[in-house]
Enzyme design. Structure first.
Site: not given
Ligand SMILES: Cc1cc2nc3c(=O)[nH]c(=O)nc-3n(C[C@H](O)[C@H](O)[C@H](O)COP(=O)(O)OP(=O)(O)OC[C@H]3O[C@@H](n4cnc5c(N)ncnc54)[C@H](O)[C@@H]3O)c2cc1C
Length: 452
Positions: A14, A24, A35, A41, A45, A72, A309, A430
């Protein structure tokens, strides 16, 4: 005049989507991403494939911080943990994870993308002491840092047995990966159901697939204690030189909540369809935020990469400048997983969710070859759920080859608010090598129509 400052907390799906979209749309905006982890990035999954030893961790990194800085123009700070959002002063107090040095980051607009955190069960032995670090053989498997630590431990410890606490998809995918890595794996699941978003017809198939692979599953077994060599549950003692904590996720919202950002009924951050929080110019996206379910119109928390995303992109667009009108349409709960070679997918409401949500639900089940049998087709199980009377399509659950892509047809129909009858009339493709004349989705819809 200084350019406006956009600050993003969290640099994975996100957060980086938001930052990239904003860049962009506005090349002048000053954009900083904080982070706390070592990587931005990356594809979380794919982590189970790294744990399984099938890919390198580096293959999961879409772009590194250097790329975002140079190509970027994003000021990406890894190893920088936001500790407090001082909303009134429009600044964030952060600390370098490495040096402990404090930094202040001003913002005009803020995107909170802090993701989800692992729910840590209160089991004696998991932590070195209450509130401290896990024991050296205890790991979550949710982040790049978690799994690189797990991989290093696997290499040096020669562990033979692993216990995974939790039978959600992350726990089961990790169990499958550890099995691929040559370990004897036991999954200990507190309740009597695994994979909560799925109905029993699917979970039963997953249980069979786990058993066929040789992964032990102890359902209805509460873990009571963890030692250096075993997990003790009320179902017995399970040898474990490695313990994976996968007993659930919570939205990571402490920082936001402490700063006055309103949470919704799910416990995640409440947002409007432009990903705006209750505080002007403060947005939230991804696993820390809610979505609206298009069938129930209620707020839901379904933490998935697909949603993260898309929400990040919307937050970035609206944070890029005043008057942003991007809208996140909502979710229907579409997901797919692959466990022990079995693809399972779902969308909409499960039969249980439909009944809990006061829909009158009926369902049908069919099994259909995915394409011509003479070309080696496998069978796809399809459960379709609808509401009699209204004719409304409510959801689908599938297991077998191509379940994910076929469930996407149902997801599309749900987003378009199609009835079961309209679904049954879709013009689907099909070819003997790809699909049968009577595609599983259509056969299911025709069967369901008889009950509507
Ligand atoms: C093993 C696994 C398999 C998965 N498979 C799938 C799949 O097949 N399909 C699917 O759709 N989804 C899947 N997911 C879920 C998907 O990975 C998450 O939904 C997605 O990564 C969420 O993105 P996000 O950016 O919201 O959060 P995150 O990816 O959790 O990123 C949040 C970031 O914020 C950082 N952060 C938090 N607090 C702070 C702070 N105070 N200061 C600075 N940085 C901070 C963290 O370190 C982290 O890196 C999977 C997840 C896992 C763990």
């Amino acid at each position: 005049l200084n350019a406006p400052q956009l600050l993003v907390i969290g640099g994975v799906a996100a957060g980086m989507s938001a930052a990239s979209r904003a860049r962009r749309l506005d090349p002048e905006l000053e954009i900083t991403v904080l982070e706390k982890g070592p990587q931005v990035s990356y594809g979380a999954c794919g982590l189970p494939y790294f744990v399984a030893g099938k890919i390198q961790a580096s293959e999961l990194i879409v772009h590194d911080a250097e790329f975002f800085r140079e190509k970027r123009g994003l000021d990406v700070r890894t190893g920088m943990e936001a500790r407090e959002i001082e909303m009134g002063r429009r600044r964030v107090r952060a600390v370098s994870v490495e040096t402990g040095q404090e930094h202040l980051f001003h913002f005009d607009r803020l995107v909170i993308a802090t993701g989800a955190r692992v729910a840590w069960p209160a089991i004696p032995g998991l932590l070195q002491a209450p509130g401290t670090k896990p024991l050296p053989h205890v790991f979550p498997a949710n982040t790049f840092a978690d799994t690189t630590a797990l991989d290093a431990y696997l290499r040096r410890s020669g562990a033979r047995h692993a216990v995974v606490l939790g039978g959600g998809y992350i726990g089961l995918e990790t169990a499958d990966a550890l099995h691929d890595r040559g370990l004897e794996v036991t999954v200990v699941q507190k309740t009597d159901r695994i994979l909560r978003p799925f109905d029993d017809e699917i979970t039963l198939r997953v249980e069979q697939a786990l058993a066929a692979r040789g992964i032990a599953l102890r359902k209805g077994a509460a873990a009571l204690a963890v030692t250096e060599s075993e997990v003790i549950s009320d179902a017995g003692r399970h040898p474990a030189q490695i313990v994976i904590v996968a007993a659930g996720l919570r939205p990571n919202v402490d920082l936001a909540e402490a700063a006055g950002v309103t949470l919704g009924p799910t416990g995640a951050i409440a947002v409007d369809d432009g990903m705006r929080t209750n505080i002007p110019s403060v947005f939230a996206a991804g696993d820390c935020a809610e979505s609206t379910h298009l069938l129930t119109r209620r707020p839901v928390w379904i933490p998935l990469g697909t949603t993260a995303n898309k929400q990040g992109r919307i937050a970035g667009e609206n944070a890029a400048g005043p008057g942003g009108r991007a809208r996140f349409a909502g979710v229907v709960g579409t997901m797919v997983t692959q466990l022990c070679g079995l693809e399972c997918a779902r969308t909409g409401l499960s039969e249980r969710e439909a009944e809990d949500g006061s829909f009158r639900a009926v369902s049908v089940e069919i099994e259909q070859y995915t394409h011509a049998k003479y070309l080696g087709a496998g069978k796809l199980y399809v459960k379709l759920i609808g509401e009699p009377g209204s004719g409304r399509l409510l959801g689908a659950q599938m297991a077998g080859p191509s379940a994910g892509k076929r469930v996407d047809v149902i997801a599309t129909a749900l987003c378009a608010r199609m009835t079961v009858e309209q679904l049954s009339q879709l013009d689907l493709s099909y070819h003997p090598a790809v699909a049968p004349v009577w595609e599983a989705v259509l056969v299911g819809a025709h069967e369901l129509l008889k009950k509507m």
